[in-house]
Write a protein that holds these residues in place. Sequence first.
Motif, PDB file in Angstrom:
ATOM      1  N   THR A 135       0.834  -1.209   0.000  1.00  0.00           N
ATOM      2  CA  THR A 135       0.000   0.000   0.000  1.00  0.00           C
ATOM      3  C   THR A 135       0.864   1.254   0.000  1.00  0.00           C
ATOM      4  O   THR A 135       0.500   2.261  -0.613  1.00  0.00           O
ATOM      5  N   LEU A 138       1.553   1.874  -3.531  1.00  0.00           N
ATOM      6  CA  LEU A 138       0.372   2.440  -4.205  1.00  0.00           C
ATOM      7  C   LEU A 138       0.290   3.945  -3.965  1.00  0.00           C
ATOM      8  O   LEU A 138       0.019   4.724  -4.894  1.00  0.00           O
ATOM      9  N   VAL A 276      -4.515  -2.359  -7.425  1.00  0.00           N
ATOM     10  CA  VAL A 276      -3.845  -2.676  -6.153  1.00  0.00           C
ATOM     11  C   VAL A 276      -2.472  -3.282  -6.455  1.00  0.00           C
ATOM     12  O   VAL A 276      -2.260  -3.892  -7.507  1.00  0.00           O
ATOM     13  N   ARG A 313      -7.478  -4.427  -0.737  1.00  0.00           N
ATOM     14  CA  ARG A 313      -8.566  -3.461  -1.021  1.00  0.00           C
ATOM     15  C   ARG A 313      -8.897  -2.664   0.242  1.00  0.00           C
ATOM     16  O   ARG A 313      -9.153  -1.467   0.183  1.00  0.00           O
ATOM     17  N   GLU A 315      -6.849  -2.031   2.774  1.00  0.00           N
ATOM     18  CA  GLU A 315      -5.749  -1.084   3.031  1.00  0.00           C
ATOM     19  C   GLU A 315      -5.901   0.145   2.137  1.00  0.00           C
ATOM     20  O   GLU A 315      -5.723   1.278   2.577  1.00  0.00           O
ATOM     21  N   ARG A 316      -6.246  -0.110   0.881  1.00  0.00           N
ATOM     22  CA  ARG A 316      -6.407   1.019  -0.043  1.00  0.00           C
ATOM     23  C   ARG A 316      -7.541   1.933   0.431  1.00  0.00           C
ATOM     24  O   ARG A 316      -7.403   3.164   0.402  1.00  0.00           O
ATOM     25  N   GLU A 320      -7.518   6.200   1.287  1.00  0.00           N
ATOM     26  CA  GLU A 320      -8.102   6.787   0.074  1.00  0.00           C
ATOM     27  C   GLU A 320      -7.875   8.298  -0.027  1.00  0.00           C
ATOM     28  O   GLU A 320      -7.689   8.847  -1.109  1.00  0.00           O
ATOM     29  N   LEU A 323      -4.762   9.226  -1.989  1.00  0.00           N
ATOM     30  CA  LEU A 323      -4.532   8.680  -3.332  1.00  0.00           C
ATOM     31  C   LEU A 323      -4.909   9.687  -4.400  1.00  0.00           C
ATOM     32  O   LEU A 323      -5.721  10.555  -4.183  1.00  0.00           O
TER      33      LEU A 323
END
Length: 323
Positions: A135, A138, A276, A313, A315-316, A320, A323
Amino acid sequence: MKTPVRVAITGGAGQISYSLIFRIAAGDMLGPDQPVILQLLEIPPAMDALKGVVMEINDCAFPLVQDIVATDDPDVAFAKADVALLVGARPRGKGMERADLLQANAEIFSVQGKALNDHASRDVKVLVVGNPANTNALIASANAPDLDPGQFTAMTRLDHNRALTQLAQKTGKHVTDIEGMIIWGNHSATQYPDIAHCKIDGKAAADLVDQNWYRSDFIPTVQKRGAAIIEARGASSAASAASAAIDHIHDWVLGSDGIVSMAIPSDGSYGIEPGVIYSYPVVCQNGGYEIVQGLDVDDFSREKMTATETELREERAAVENLL
Ligand code: NAX
């Protein structure tokens, strides 16, 4: 002489870096004839310790080291970097919840993503080691809109190497006899070390070990190896993590000998949520990597692959806002 490669390393005064930097300087990562410029990043309280590390690098008189930059400014550390190893991260403090840890690291990796975007080589190869690695990668990528998301990867090579040795020891073979090991998903306890496509000396690994050992011993041993190292050593994996980081970048730059595991942005392969950072089986050549396609996935594997995808998902969703 070859043009030096600029290698940025964050967390330069930490324990992984204490092994990593010296092996890179010795030529283990990019080859014995490839000069390097080391660009080391730390936070202000660790700059004295970093100074000590720089003194030691100098004291090695490495033939391949052309220059060393030690800084607490990400813009300086990532300037023209060809390779960026993001090792430094915020460890989990007392009373810190998982969401707090994600958030604290998300802030670090968004700053570093922006700095990479603005200052690194346009072809920079980024490996995130600092946890939660997938993450964090990401977030760095989301903050680097001018770079290709595929330039951002996270490390599951340590898990891959751990799995190779567990299987080699069980079957009385050597790690080099094994081909096709795969780590799917997150670098966490939900990762799925999969031997369904492994061959040992050309024979299916699944036929050489019993299913009970595979499911009840091998999988949890690999998943929880990090905790077992902490228990035994009183400190987390460092030299082995550094070695895996070297393997990851070595293979990405110079090519892999068969299948290796890398956490990369999902393109939807194997039904995984696009975007991801998911560990896949890949083959590296010509400075790039490609997901190995067309492998059969049985019900057992699908369940495990989905469990680790679900965690990614979640963790994302928790970060958020960055991001
Ligand atoms: P250390 O705590 O020894 O070193 C981390 C260093 O990073 C410290 O010197 C700290 O000052 C520095 N740092 C913190 N924030 C920074 C920032 N914003 N910019 C630059 N430097 C910063 O940890 P170490 O044992 O070296 O581990 C580093 C990370 O690797 C941890 O997050 C750890 O969880 C993770 N690991 C990941 C593994 C993987 O397979 N992906 C395995 C090994 C390791 O556990």
